[in-house]
Scaffold this active site. Structure first.
Site, PDB file in Angstrom:
ATOM      1  CG  ASP A   3      -2.087  -0.981   1.050  1.00 55.90           C
ATOM      2  OD1 ASP A   3      -2.280  -1.471  -0.078  1.00 55.90           O
ATOM      3  OD2 ASP A   3      -2.789  -1.248   2.047  1.00 55.90           O
TER       4      ASP A   3
ATOM      5  CD  GLU B  84      -3.414   8.087   7.274  1.00 53.47           C
ATOM      6  OE1 GLU B  84      -2.265   8.169   6.783  1.00 53.47           O
ATOM      7  OE2 GLU B  84      -4.044   7.027   7.317  1.00 53.47           O
TER       8      GLU B  84
ATOM      9  NE  ARG C 228      -7.949  22.933  26.625  1.00 50.00           N
ATOM     10  CZ  ARG C 228      -9.086  23.577  26.376  1.00 50.00           C
ATOM     11  NH1 ARG C 228     -10.178  22.894  26.055  1.00 50.00           N
ATOM     12  NH2 ARG C 228      -9.124  24.898  26.437  1.00 50.00           N
TER      13      ARG C 228
ATOM     14  CG  ASP D 174      -1.423  12.223  22.792  1.00 54.45           C
ATOM     15  OD1 ASP D 174      -1.254  13.099  23.662  1.00 54.45           O
ATOM     16  OD2 ASP D 174      -1.170  11.021  22.982  1.00 54.45           O
TER      17      ASP D 174
END
Length: 266
Positions: free
Chosen positions: A45, A123, A148, A150
Site C-alpha cells: 500500500d 489520511e 485537547r 495528542d
C-alpha cells in the site's frame, strides 16, 4: 495504451516490475512515466501511496493497479503468481474504472502567508510539536468543540482501515463520499470535554481546525511529514478529485477487510 510501473524497490518487486514491463512492451504497449494511462504499483500500500502522489496532477487521466509482493494490501489486489494473467488483461481487455473519494486539506497561515493545498489518499494527521494539541473544531462554520489531546486524524473511506482504525475509528466502505475525524488520546475531565467518538462528515460538510495556541504543528499527508508554522487554520473536506483504480475483476471490500483483520486468506 501508455503505462508506468512503480516498484517498492526491493529485489522481488524490482524483478517483478521488470518482467511486467517486458511483457507489456511485447504486447506493443508504450512505457511512459510522465503521462501513463495506467500506473502499476508493485509492492504494498505504501508503494501505491507514492505512485498516487507522483501522479496527483493527472488523477482524471491515470488509473492505478496494485500488485502486492508482501502482506495483503487494501490497494493491491493482484499477487506475483498472477502477473501473466494481469498482463494479458491489461493488453487485451477493457477495464472498469472504480473511483473513490479523496481528502482535501488546505492550510492557511497568519500574516497573509500563502495557503497550501494537499490531497490525501489515506489520511491527514495533526499534532503539536510541543505539548498538547489544542484546536477549535468547526463544522459547517459552527464551533463544535475545543479539542485537547495528542492529535487529530482525518481520513478518507479507503484510509479508514489504516491509522484511523488503530485509533478506534469506523471502517467505511470506499464508495461513500465522506471523511472521518478521529481523536488521539483526548483529555476529558471536569474542565475539558470532547465528543470522544469518531465523526463521519458527508461531502457537503467542511471541517475547520483553528489553533488556540501559537505553536508549530507536525502535519502528515499520507506518508509525507510536514512542519508548519504560523498556522491560522486547517480546512478538511471531501475533494473534488477522485482516485481511479483499473479493475479487471471483482474486488470485494468486505472480503478484504475480513482477510486482513479477522481470518487467514482463503
Amino acid at each position: 495504451m501508455k503505462f508506468a510501473i512503480s516498484s517498492k524497490g526491493d529485489g522481488t518487486s524490482n524483478i517483478l516490475a521488470q518482467k511486467m514491463r517486458s511483457y507489456l512492451l511485447d504486447f506493443e504497449l508504450e512505457y511512459d512515466e510522465d503521462e501513463p494511462d495506467i500506473c502499476i504499483s508493485v509492492g504494498g500500500d505504501g508503494t501505491l501511496l507514492y505512485a498516487f502522489h507522483r501522479y496527483r496532477g493527472r488523477l482524471d487521466k491515470t488509473a492505478f493497479i496494485g500488485v502486492h509482493t508482501g502482506h495483503l494490501g487494501f490497494y493491491a489486489d493482484w499477487v506475483p503468481e498472477e502477473i501473466e494473467k494481469l498482463v494479458i488483461a491489461i493488453a487485451k481487455t477493457p477495464y472498469q474504472v472504480v473511483e473513490y473519494p479523496l481528502l482535501e486539506v488546505i492550510i492557511r497561515h497568519h500574516h497573509g502567508g500563502k495557503e497550501t493545498r494537499y490531497l490525501a489518499l489515506n489520511e491527514c494527521t495533526v499534532k503539536s510539536i510541543e505539548g498538547t494539541l489544542v484546536m477549535d473544531v468547526e463544522i459547517k462554520g459552527q464551533l463544535f468543540e475545543t479539542f485537547r489531546g495528542d492529535g487529530l486524524c482525518i481520513s478518507t473511506p479507503t484510509g479508514s482501515t489504516a491509522y484511523n482504525k488503530a485509533l478506534g475509528g469506523a471502517i467505511l466502505h470506499p464508495s461513500l463520499p465522506a471523511i472521518q475525524l478521529t481523536e488521539m488520546a483526548s483529555i476529558n475531565n471536569r474542565v475539558f470535554r470532547t465528543i470522544g467518538s469518531p465523526l463521519i462528515l458527508p461531502d457537503h460538510h467542511t471541517c475547520l481546525l483553528r489553533p488556540v495556541n501559537d505553536v508549530d504543528y507536525q502535519i502528515t499527508i499520507d506518508h509525507l511529514t510536514l512542519l508548519h508554522k504560523n498556522v491560522k487554520s486547517i480546512q478538511c473536506r471531501v475533494a473534488n478529485e477522485k482516485v481511479r483504480f483499473a479493475r479487471f475483476r471483482p474486488f470485494p471490500f468486505w472480503k478484504r477487510v475480513r482477510e486482513s483483520f479477522i481470518t487467514e486468506n482463503d
